[in-house]
Design an enzyme around this catalytic site. Structure first.
Site, PDB file in Angstrom:
ATOM      1  N   ASN A 240      22.766 -41.134  -0.859  1.00 31.22           N
ATOM      2  CA  ASN A 240      22.423 -42.474  -0.395  1.00 31.22           C
ATOM      3  C   ASN A 240      21.618 -43.159  -1.498  1.00 31.22           C
ATOM      4  O   ASN A 240      20.433 -42.863  -1.672  1.00 31.22           O
ATOM      5  CB  ASN A 240      21.605 -42.387   0.901  1.00 31.22           C
ATOM      6  CG  ASN A 240      21.254 -43.746   1.485  1.00 31.22           C
ATOM      7  OD1 ASN A 240      21.228 -44.750   0.785  1.00 31.22           O
ATOM      8  ND2 ASN A 240      20.962 -43.783   2.775  1.00 31.22           N
TER       9      ASN A 240
ATOM     10  N   THR B 191      17.989 -44.619  -0.322  1.00 35.70           N
ATOM     11  CA  THR B 191      16.883 -43.692  -0.093  1.00 35.70           C
ATOM     12  C   THR B 191      16.590 -42.885  -1.355  1.00 35.70           C
ATOM     13  O   THR B 191      15.436 -42.530  -1.617  1.00 35.70           O
ATOM     14  CB  THR B 191      17.181 -42.750   1.082  1.00 35.70           C
ATOM     15  OG1 THR B 191      18.427 -42.070   0.855  1.00 35.70           O
ATOM     16  CG2 THR B 191      17.267 -43.520   2.387  1.00 35.70           C
TER      17      THR B 191
ATOM     18  N   THR C 279      11.526 -38.666   3.247  1.00 29.18           N
ATOM     19  CA  THR C 279      12.529 -38.622   2.183  1.00 29.18           C
ATOM     20  C   THR C 279      13.861 -39.231   2.581  1.00 29.18           C
ATOM     21  O   THR C 279      14.702 -39.482   1.723  1.00 29.18           O
ATOM     22  CB  THR C 279      12.757 -37.174   1.744  1.00 29.18           C
ATOM     23  OG1 THR C 279      13.049 -36.398   2.907  1.00 29.18           O
ATOM     24  CG2 THR C 279      11.529 -36.600   1.078  1.00 29.18           C
TER      25      THR C 279
ATOM     26  N   LYS D  78      22.063 -32.412  -5.746  1.00 26.00           N
ATOM     27  CA  LYS D  78      20.864 -31.782  -6.282  1.00 26.00           C
ATOM     28  C   LYS D  78      19.655 -32.563  -5.773  1.00 26.00           C
ATOM     29  O   LYS D  78      19.744 -33.744  -5.487  1.00 26.00           O
ATOM     30  CB  LYS D  78      20.868 -31.810  -7.818  1.00 26.00           C
ATOM     31  CG  LYS D  78      22.035 -31.072  -8.465  1.00 26.00           C
ATOM     32  CD  LYS D  78      21.958 -31.194  -9.979  1.00 26.00           C
ATOM     33  CE  LYS D  78      23.102 -30.487 -10.673  1.00 26.00           C
ATOM     34  NZ  LYS D  78      23.028 -30.607 -12.153  1.00 26.00           N
TER      35      LYS D  78
ATOM     36  N   PHE E  94       3.963 -34.061   0.438  1.00 29.46           N
ATOM     37  CA  PHE E  94       3.931 -33.819  -1.004  1.00 29.46           C
ATOM     38  C   PHE E  94       3.645 -32.361  -1.337  1.00 29.46           C
ATOM     39  O   PHE E  94       3.193 -32.039  -2.430  1.00 29.46           O
ATOM     40  CB  PHE E  94       2.903 -34.725  -1.684  1.00 29.46           C
ATOM     41  CG  PHE E  94       2.903 -36.142  -1.189  1.00 29.46           C
ATOM     42  CD1 PHE E  94       4.054 -36.916  -1.271  1.00 29.46           C
ATOM     43  CD2 PHE E  94       1.779 -36.708  -0.623  1.00 29.46           C
ATOM     44  CE1 PHE E  94       4.071 -38.220  -0.808  1.00 29.46           C
ATOM     45  CE2 PHE E  94       1.792 -38.014  -0.152  1.00 29.46           C
ATOM     46  CZ  PHE E  94       2.939 -38.773  -0.245  1.00 29.46           C
TER      47      PHE E  94
ATOM     48  N   GLU F 132      11.632 -34.595  -6.717  1.00 27.87           N
ATOM     49  CA  GLU F 132      10.672 -34.002  -7.647  1.00 27.87           C
ATOM     50  C   GLU F 132      11.045 -34.244  -9.098  1.00 27.87           C
ATOM     51  O   GLU F 132      10.194 -34.536  -9.934  1.00 27.87           O
ATOM     52  CB  GLU F 132      10.525 -32.512  -7.329  1.00 27.87           C
ATOM     53  CG  GLU F 132       9.778 -32.340  -6.019  1.00 27.87           C
ATOM     54  CD  GLU F 132       9.731 -30.924  -5.486  1.00 27.87           C
ATOM     55  OE1 GLU F 132       8.638 -30.338  -5.524  1.00 27.87           O
ATOM     56  OE2 GLU F 132      10.756 -30.425  -5.015  1.00 27.87           O
TER      57      GLU F 132
ATOM     58  N   ARG G 109      25.604 -35.345  -6.888  1.00 26.56           N
ATOM     59  CA  ARG G 109      26.112 -36.399  -6.004  1.00 26.56           C
ATOM     60  C   ARG G 109      24.951 -37.106  -5.326  1.00 26.56           C
ATOM     61  O   ARG G 109      24.085 -36.466  -4.723  1.00 26.56           O
ATOM     62  CB  ARG G 109      27.025 -35.761  -4.966  1.00 26.56           C
ATOM     63  CG  ARG G 109      27.788 -36.719  -4.079  1.00 26.56           C
ATOM     64  CD  ARG G 109      28.589 -35.897  -3.069  1.00 26.56           C
ATOM     65  NE  ARG G 109      29.546 -36.700  -2.319  1.00 26.56           N
ATOM     66  CZ  ARG G 109      30.276 -36.225  -1.311  1.00 26.56           C
ATOM     67  NH1 ARG G 109      30.150 -34.952  -0.951  1.00 26.56           N
ATOM     68  NH2 ARG G 109      31.127 -36.997  -0.677  1.00 26.56           N
ATOM     69  N   ILE G 110      24.907 -38.399  -5.435  1.00 27.00           N
ATOM     70  CA  ILE G 110      23.851 -39.185  -4.785  1.00 27.00           C
ATOM     71  C   ILE G 110      24.321 -39.544  -3.377  1.00 27.00           C
ATOM     72  O   ILE G 110      25.257 -40.321  -3.191  1.00 27.00           O
ATOM     73  CB  ILE G 110      23.529 -40.452  -5.592  1.00 27.00           C
ATOM     74  CG1 ILE G 110      23.108 -40.078  -7.019  1.00 27.00           C
ATOM     75  CG2 ILE G 110      22.431 -41.251  -4.904  1.00 27.00           C
ATOM     76  CD1 ILE G 110      21.908 -39.163  -7.104  1.00 27.00           C
TER      77      ILE G 110
END
Length: 743
Positions: free
Chosen positions: A636, A639, A472, A706, A245, A710, A633-634
């Site tokens: 996954n 996760t 992550t 991106k 973190f 956070e 763009r995601i």
């Protein structure tokens, strides 16, 4: 059409089996031969100096190897070198065991090394140290009029932009106004894995260091500078990190102590911090903020002031980008932003998930909610009336921005249109029900990173980069990228990380790892792909003899023509026909600064929260959260969703629970344990919906990704506070909001 499409698909963690079976080893779990144990002795005073250390009784204990302190360390390590880690703040970094001076409570003042951990701990408890105590100052409230503008700051700090327009005059002329102070206290990271370093000493003085860190290369650079070691003499490994973190971005003092002891004793040594000592390595700083907002007659923002004062240490100028976001998130022609530091007798604060933004957004977003009530507008409508299509801080367009879609999709999912605007208007039995919302913005960054790929004759691909995995999903994401770009099944890809023998990568922070390391993996795979095509063209009767690289694709273990899938060669056959045992390629990827500097690069989110507040007891339950995120763009969804779930939990925690309490008489944190530093348990968390808003961006990086870990936290704490006001009619401007503030 690529049949082997992995990017964008929900994929379970490839490292999951290792974690649940215990095969995943953490820094304190490497049982190297002939291991000694170090135990840190911490200062009981906040300021002063050591006047005497009597180690005779300790050294007389059978099995105690040495007691290190300022009295013998300067002759052993090159502490007078000028050194900093990759993300050190400005000022003079803390140097453990460097002098008799005590600068903060729980400062490490000695290290006892023994054959067993139990003996080292006992010996540390009887080590006799005398102190001369000096007056200390740990209360930021005493610094309200003594703040000063930061100097060199920390790496990545951007000073607030100069004022624009006439913020003071327009505030006085505003139709509706808000002028309030917002406070949140000190917070500590408290990852489950405590900091530890296991240093394996090899003949000739070479070291293998297993470190709890968010950046193995950063830890390596740190100890190389201090001890004058070469890369070959100081290999650092960090395969798994049990939570960071931000606390693992900087090397912590146990690393210095373990390496020091190993080199001096010529012995393998492990140094682990206790949970109490984890409160001496940095924190999210106690911050005082003032926000002034005013509207035009149509409800749009006419004036915006945001000022922050937060603590730092006496020896470093740790700084955060707290107020800058306020000049960017909403359209406003008249803005004045200010930022100051207060020097106190505490250890330097350090980055903690969404540093600066998490702090600044709380104040801004609660103030926006107050302004909505003052103006008689729905909080969502107020934000839409001041929607920013351009970054006014930089006077640049956004590379992409789907915050408006976040508002609409999040509100629709939540059912926001059914909201009764009146506070205390909705009940469920004895529970007052409230709805609140807030927004967030975070940088979309890419850093320089490198990767190496190696394809064996049996079709197995090994990918290496020195990046870290802090939970992550890095192992999984990079496996997906490599499998996609070389058309291999996931099980044929082995992604390896966390070793300074691998190609360099930045620390894992700032939500930039997927963009940075992912791009390097992509480019390394493409470089290997070009080699494969050239070799395929040399094969007898090759159907790809005249093909160009842009004419082919890697799918289902084959290299084939895009327009004629029957013209294909099995990738494994190409390697075998080459006569090589393996084919290798590497790449170093860096951001396209010429392209990016024309734009503002950010991810956005909108959060909607429902709370129930017990009217008699004042207890708060967050019953529902919808977090709509636009983050390019995601890679996954599985996760990524987990990242946002964790962010929401932390936002709830920040709003209602997390607080490190300082006893200013002693200058010491008094709740430095898991029992009294409150964080959510399962019973505190209820329904959380995550909405990923579609967003394409070919400017941020070649993958169009991106960061998400956070931005997902932003707005959550403020939305909870706003929902509590809607439920109770009581506005609380100091976090955490505990029942004493509501009764």
């Amino acid at each position: 059409m690529n049949d082997t499409n992995y990017i964008g698909k929900a994929t379970s963690r490839v490292d999951g089996p290792a974690k649940v079976t215990g095969a995943a080893k953490y820094a304190a779990e490497f049982n190297v031969p002939n291991l000694a144990y170090g135990y840190v002795v911490s200062s009981p005073i906040a300021k002063g100096k050591i006047t005497k250390i009597d180690a005779a009784e300790v050294l007389a204990l059978p099995g105690v190897l040495q007691v290190f302190s300022h009295e013998n360390v300067p002759t052993l390590a090159l502490l007078d070198r000028s050194y900093k880690d990759d993300i050190a703040p400005g000022g003079s970094p803390f140097r453990p065991l460097h002098s008799a001076e005590v600068k903060f409570s729980q400062q490490p003042v000695a290290l006892v090394v023994a054959d067993t951990f139990e003996l080292a701990r006992y010996a540390a408890s009887i080590l006799k140290i005398e102190y001369e105590q000096a007056g200390h100052e740990t209360d930021i409230e005493t610094k309200r009029t003594q703040g000063f503008e930061p100097g060199t700051g920390k790496t990545g700090f951007v000073p607030p932009p100069p004022p624009r327009g006439q913020a003071d005059q327009e505030f006085e002329r505003a139709t509706h106004r808000v002028d309030q102070e917002y406070v949140h206290g000190t917070q500590h990271h408290n990852p489950m894995e405590m900091f530890a370093s296991t240093v394996e000493y090899h003949e000739g003085g070479k070291l293998t260091v297993y470190d709890k860190t968010q950046g193995a290369p950063n830890s390596q650079r740190y100890i190389r500078q201090i001890f004058g070691l070469s890369k070959d003499e100081a290999r650092v490994i960090s395969r798994y990190t049990g939570g960071g973190f931000g606390s693992g971005l900087r090397p912590q003092y146990q690393l210095f102590m373990a390496v020091l002891a190993a080199l001096e004793l010529r012995h393998s040594v492990r140094v682990s911090l206790t949970r109490q000592q984890m409160f001496s390595i940095g924190h999210r700083p106690h911050t005082l903020q003032t926000v002034k907002l005013g509207t035009n007659p149509d409800g749009s923002l006419a004036s915006l002031h945001h000022h922050a004062l937060h603590e730092t240490s006496r020896f470093e100028d740790y700084t955060e980008n707290v107020v800058n976001w306020s000049g960017m998130l909403y359209q406003c022609a008249n803005v004045k932003l200010g930022y100051q530091l207060a020097k106190l007798d505490v250890y330097s604060p350090q980055d903690m998930r969404a540093p600066g933004a998490a702090t600044g957004s709380i104040a801004l977003e609660i103030a926006m909610d107050e302004l909505a009530y003052a103006a008689g507008l729905d909080p969502l409508e107020l934000r839409l009336r001041s929607y920013a299509d351009r970054d006014q801080n930089l006077d640049k367009p956004f590379s992409s921005k789907k915050l408006r879609e976040c508002y609409h999709e999040g509100a629709a999912k939540f059912g926001w249109e059914k909201r009764n605007p009146a506070p205390r208007a909705t009940r469920r039995g004895n529970m007052l029900v409230g709805w609140g919302m807030a927004s967030g913005v975070w940088d979309a960054s890419q850093q320089k990173a490198a990767a190496k790929v190696s394809l064996s004759a049996d079709g197995k691909l090994t990918v290496q980069s020195a990046t870290n995995e802090i939970g992550t999903g890095t192992y999984t994401i990079m496996t997906q990228v490599a499998a996609e770009y070389l058309g291999l099944p996931l099980e044929a890809v082995d992604f390896q990380l966390g070793d300074t023998n691998f190609p360099p990568a930045p620390v894992q922070g700032g939500s930039w790892t997927a963009a940075s390391v992912g791009t390097a993996v992509k480019e390394a795979c493409e470089a290997l792909g070009e080699k494969l095509l050239k070799l395929a063209q040399k094969m007898e009767g090759s159907p790809l003899a005249d093909a160009k690289f842009e004419d082919v694709e890697f799918v289902n273990g084959q290299l084939r023509l895009r327009l004629d899938h029957n013209q294909a060669v099995v990738i494994r056959d190409i390697v075998q026909a080459s006569g090589e045992t393996k084919l290798e390629a590497d790449a170093t990827a860096a951001p396209d600064l010429a392209k990016q500097k024309q734009y503002s690069l950010h991810a956005h989110n909108a959060v909607f929260v429902e709370v129930e507040v017990d009217e008699d007891l004042g207890t708060v339950h967050v019953t529902r959260v919808v977090n709509a995120v636009a983050a390019g763009r995601i890679m996954n969804p599985k996760t990524a969703r987990s990242q946002v779930l964790g962010s929401v939990v932390w936002g709830i925690s920040a709003a209602l629970m997390e607080e490190t309490v300082m006893d200013h008489k002693f200058g010491r944190y008094v709740n430095h344990n898991y029992a009294e530093y409150h964080i959510p348990v399962n019973a505190d968390i209820h329904d959380i919906d995550v909405v990923f808003v579609e967003e394409e961006d070919d400017i941020v990086n070649p993958l169009g990704v991106k960061g998400i870990g956070e931005v997902g936290m932003l707005g959550v704490a403020a939305a909870v506070a706003n929902a509590i006001f809607h439920a109770t009619g009581k506005r609380v401007r100091e976090l955490p909001i505990m029942l004493d503030k509501l009764l």
